[in-house]
Motif scaffolding. Structure first.
Motif, PDB file in Angstrom:
ATOM      1  N   LEU A  70       0.831  -1.200   0.000  1.00  0.00           N
ATOM      2  CA  LEU A  70       0.000   0.000   0.000  1.00  0.00           C
ATOM      3  C   LEU A  70       0.864   1.248   0.000  1.00  0.00           C
ATOM      4  O   LEU A  70       1.727   1.416   0.869  1.00  0.00           O
ATOM      5  CB  LEU A  70      -0.917   0.037   1.229  1.00  0.00           C
ATOM      6  CG  LEU A  70      -1.937  -1.086   1.343  1.00  0.00           C
ATOM      7  CD1 LEU A  70      -1.583  -1.988   2.519  1.00  0.00           C
ATOM      8  CD2 LEU A  70      -3.338  -0.537   1.510  1.00  0.00           C
ATOM      9  N   ILE A  96      -5.200   6.001   1.224  1.00  0.00           N
ATOM     10  CA  ILE A  96      -4.593   4.992   0.359  1.00  0.00           C
ATOM     11  C   ILE A  96      -4.473   5.566  -1.055  1.00  0.00           C
ATOM     12  O   ILE A  96      -5.471   5.937  -1.670  1.00  0.00           O
ATOM     13  CB  ILE A  96      -5.438   3.699   0.333  1.00  0.00           C
ATOM     14  CG1 ILE A  96      -5.507   3.078   1.736  1.00  0.00           C
ATOM     15  CG2 ILE A  96      -4.841   2.692  -0.660  1.00  0.00           C
ATOM     16  CD1 ILE A  96      -6.419   1.866   1.824  1.00  0.00           C
ATOM     17  N   VAL A 151      -2.725   0.470  -4.281  1.00  0.00           N
ATOM     18  CA  VAL A 151      -2.707  -0.812  -3.578  1.00  0.00           C
ATOM     19  C   VAL A 151      -2.503  -1.939  -4.586  1.00  0.00           C
ATOM     20  O   VAL A 151      -2.964  -1.861  -5.729  1.00  0.00           O
ATOM     21  CB  VAL A 151      -4.018  -1.029  -2.782  1.00  0.00           C
ATOM     22  CG1 VAL A 151      -5.216  -1.073  -3.713  1.00  0.00           C
ATOM     23  CG2 VAL A 151      -3.955  -2.290  -1.939  1.00  0.00           C
ATOM     24  N   LEU A 183      -6.668  -5.569   5.888  1.00  0.00           N
ATOM     25  CA  LEU A 183      -6.379  -4.134   5.838  1.00  0.00           C
ATOM     26  C   LEU A 183      -6.728  -3.443   7.154  1.00  0.00           C
ATOM     27  O   LEU A 183      -5.931  -2.658   7.690  1.00  0.00           O
ATOM     28  CB  LEU A 183      -7.136  -3.479   4.687  1.00  0.00           C
ATOM     29  CG  LEU A 183      -6.656  -3.823   3.283  1.00  0.00           C
ATOM     30  CD1 LEU A 183      -7.435  -3.008   2.252  1.00  0.00           C
ATOM     31  CD2 LEU A 183      -5.165  -3.555   3.113  1.00  0.00           C
ATOM     32  N   LEU A 216      -3.274  -2.465   9.020  1.00  0.00           N
ATOM     33  CA  LEU A 216      -2.909  -1.048   9.089  1.00  0.00           C
ATOM     34  C   LEU A 216      -3.056  -0.505  10.505  1.00  0.00           C
ATOM     35  O   LEU A 216      -2.343   0.435  10.891  1.00  0.00           O
ATOM     36  CB  LEU A 216      -3.760  -0.248   8.104  1.00  0.00           C
ATOM     37  CG  LEU A 216      -3.394  -0.497   6.635  1.00  0.00           C
ATOM     38  CD1 LEU A 216      -4.374   0.200   5.700  1.00  0.00           C
ATOM     39  CD2 LEU A 216      -1.969  -0.049   6.324  1.00  0.00           C
TER      40      LEU A 216
END
Length: 224
Positions: A129, A138, A141, A210, A214
């Motif tokens: 990412l 973002i 990706v 994700l 993250l």
């Protein structure tokens, strides 16, 4: 007697020359191996640079353009040189441990390259990412997998699926991304994406990967 001495001398010289020629290739072997390893590392680095839109033709001194870091399980962040930073990105998808997270910062910008990984329907899945480290948006990706089903879970690599995540903003305190499939919300979150038809499990795992992956970078974002 003279002839015998001359012949003996010539024979000794010939044997010595032959021995030296046999030794020479062995001396070169470590150089070849080192060059091969360097090429593999360089290949991974070039792949990372292309992903963050740094053209190979513009790369004169990579160390002046990007910097590598590692965040461990405690959230402590340390700087890495190019070789070790590249190696961490290369090995991250194939290692089961999640404790060492790779970071590649693009200097003179707010852009940062991160990686997350999880488990799909058929095996490991992971993602690179490119993000704005200030706004947590973002920017780009790329999902990859080891054994998702062709025509179903393998669809995570299609641009039509990946592009849904571009522009999404990651919140580091709760689920940022929701999963909607066939009109039903499978995973609650602030920003919905449409799952892949016939691949509910893989779609769920991507979103979990994700949201949770993250979140693991929370301390990095907080300290910027």
């Amino acid at each position: 007697m003279k002839k015998i001495t001359i012949y003996s001398t010539i024979l000794i010289l010939f044997v010595n020359c032959k021995d030296k020629s046999n030794v020479q290739p062995n001396l070169e072997e470590p150089v070849v191996a080192t060059s091969s390893n360097a090429q593999k590392t360089n290949s991974t680095l070039q792949e990372l640079l292309r992903f963050v839109d740094i053209s190979e033709t513009n790369v004169t001194d990579v160390a002046e353009m990007v910097g590598f870091k590692m965040m461990d399980i405690n959230g402590d962040i340390t700087s890495l040189d190019l070789e070790n930073g590249t190696a961490l990105f290369k090995s991250f998808p194939s290692t089961e441990s999640k404790q060492n997270r790779p970071i590649m910062e693009i200097k003179d910008s707010n852009k940062v390259l991160l990686m997350v990984k999880g488990k799909g329907f058929g095996g490991p899945i992971w993602a690179k990412l490119l993000m704005n480290a200030t706004t947590h948006e973002i920017l780009k990706v790329k999902f990859e997998h080891k054994a998702e089903t062709e025509g179903y879970g393998a669809g995570i690599t299609r641009s039509s699926f990946q592009n849904q995540f571009i522009g999404k903003t990651i919140k580091i305190s709760n689920n940022s991304i929701a999963l909607v499939q066939n009109g039903k919300e499978w995973i609650k979150g602030e920003q919905p994406i449409d799952g892949i038809s016939g691949a509910t499990v893989t779609s769920e795992n991507v979103v979990h990967m994700l949201n949770e992956g993250l979140l693991g970078y929370a301390r990095y974002f907080q300290e910027r």
